[in-house]
Design a protein around this motif. Structure first.
Motif, mmCIF file in Angstrom:
data_model
loop_
_atom_site.group_PDB
_atom_site.id
_atom_site.type_symbol
_atom_site.label_atom_id
_atom_site.label_comp_id
_atom_site.label_asym_id
_atom_site.label_seq_id
_atom_site.Cartn_x
_atom_site.Cartn_y
_atom_site.Cartn_z
ATOM 1 N N ALA A 148 0.832 -1.206 0.000
ATOM 2 C CA ALA A 148 0.000 0.000 0.000
ATOM 3 C C ALA A 148 0.864 1.252 0.000
ATOM 4 C CB ALA A 148 -0.923 -0.011 1.223
ATOM 5 N N LEU A 149 1.975 1.210 0.738
ATOM 6 C CA LEU A 149 2.867 2.368 0.766
ATOM 7 C C LEU A 149 3.529 2.572 -0.588
ATOM 8 C CD1 LEU A 149 4.044 4.587 2.596
ATOM 9 C CD2 LEU A 149 5.949 3.029 3.079
ATOM 10 N N SER B 299 1.542 4.629 -2.850
ATOM 11 C CA SER B 299 1.013 5.887 -2.314
ATOM 12 C C SER B 299 1.747 7.120 -2.816
ATOM 13 C CB SER B 299 1.066 5.852 -0.781
ATOM 14 O OG SER B 299 2.405 5.794 -0.329
ATOM 15 N N TYR C 124 8.118 6.616 -3.034
ATOM 16 C CA TYR C 124 8.007 5.173 -2.849
ATOM 17 C C TYR C 124 7.966 4.406 -4.159
ATOM 18 C CZ TYR C 124 7.127 6.985 1.717
ATOM 19 O OH TYR C 124 7.258 7.686 2.890
ATOM 20 N N ARG D 217 -6.636 3.578 4.393
ATOM 21 C CA ARG D 217 -6.266 3.099 3.059
ATOM 22 C C ARG D 217 -5.234 1.974 3.127
ATOM 23 N NH1 ARG D 217 -4.904 8.513 -0.274
ATOM 24 N NH2 ARG D 217 -4.356 6.929 -1.827
ATOM 25 N N ARG E 86 -2.224 2.275 4.304
ATOM 26 C CA ARG E 86 -0.860 2.792 4.215
ATOM 27 C C ARG E 86 -0.200 2.808 5.594
ATOM 28 N NH1 ARG E 86 -2.022 8.491 1.358
ATOM 29 N NH2 ARG E 86 -3.163 8.638 3.336
ATOM 30 N N ARG F 189 1.654 4.384 8.458
ATOM 31 C CA ARG F 189 1.793 5.767 8.900
ATOM 32 C C ARG F 189 2.848 5.908 10.002
ATOM 33 N NH1 ARG F 189 -2.287 9.050 7.051
ATOM 34 N NH2 ARG F 189 -0.788 10.658 7.666
#
Length: 285
Positions: free
Chosen positions: A56-57, A60, A88, A227, A229, A231
């Protein structure tokens, strides 16, 4: 955007550049308060959420980051802090790391600029005999910890890739972070599994970490947004102490925290010219 200017040479005598420079730090503060009941998420769902956070990261785009590496060295607690930006998709970023005098043996703070790229770390204002204005290039796969904390920070790309090796995870509830609700997970990662499952450009450095760290498993606390991601993530690494090191032989524990925020910021990383890279011998820290 990455502007490729430098060469991949210039690694002579830098294998020990930082290996001891950062083994200086421990114990970090986390988010306060517990939210939603932990029983709402099964162990299998927690494992999946943690494992998917790296992917997911990667999708992003970009973000800002804050890092902190803490350790107790010879009875003195030292904190190394950094700030920067990362892309990323291109797996590159720039950090400004502040080394306190306790970490360098100097009277004041040293501010080091670091460029993180796949397989290599560039540092300017490193000290240890490196001329002012010169960069040092280090192959991260040659470092005992794969540069997980050697440079004074755990970069967000490496921090996320480690989670691909999650072995156990539990949901600890919802919390507020940077004004958003995040889900808190706690568990352990297997370094060898992370090296196998990581994106190909990260496998070499994680394989080095699996060999160089005292424990094959690493405890973590991870926080993901709605989402999915990542954090924030906190790791507790264990390193073998060298003979004669402050605090005696045994293990040194280093707590590293990486926080991500401000997604979508512009990121440009310009690598140094070959003539700006120092290739001489580095003084032992």
């Amino acid at each position: 955007m990455v502007v490729q200017r430098g060469s991949k040479g210039g690694t002579a005598a830098v294998g020990a550049v930082c290996a001891g420079a950062v083994l200086v730090v421990l114990a970090t503060a986390g988010c306060s308060g517990r939210g939603a009941a932990a029983a709402d998420v099964s162990a299998a769902e927690a494992l999946a959420a943690v494992r998917e956070a790296a992917g997911a990261l990667a999708g992003s785009g970009t973000s800002r980051t804050r890092t902190a590496v803490e350790m107790t060295n010879g009875g003195t607690r030292v904190t190394i802090r950094g700030t920067g930006v990362f892309d990323y998709g291109r797996r590159t970023g720039r950090l400004r790391v502040v080394l306190p005098g306790e970490a360098t043996g100097e009277s004041g703070r040293r501010r080091v600029v670091e460029l993180v790229t796949p397989g290599a770390l560039y540092m300017r204002n490193r000290g240890a005999g490196v001329p002012d204005g010169k960069w040092v290039r280090v192959d991260t796969a040659t470092l005992p910890d794969g540069n997980l904390v050697t440079g004074g920070a755990t970069d967000p790309i490496s921090a996320a890739e480690l989670l691909r090796g999650v072995r156990s995870a539990s949901f600890r509830g919802e919390e507020r972070l940077h004004g958003e609700t995040v889900r808190h997970y706690r568990g352990t990662v297997d370094l060898a599994a992370a090296a196998r499952e990581a994106e190909p450009r990260s496998r070499g450095q994680l394989a080095a970490a699996a060999k160089g760290l005292s424990n094959r498993t690493v405890a973590f606390d991870a926080y993901a947004d709605e989402r999915g991601r990542l954090r924030k993530v906190r790791y507790r690494f264990s390193f073998p102490r060298a003979a004669g090191a402050p605090g005696g032989e045994g293990e040194a524990t280093v707590v590293s925290t990486t926080s991500l925020y401000g997604f979508g910021v512009p990121v440009e990383v310009e690598l140094p010219e070959p003539e700006d890279i120092y290739t001489g011998r580095i003084a032992a820290p």
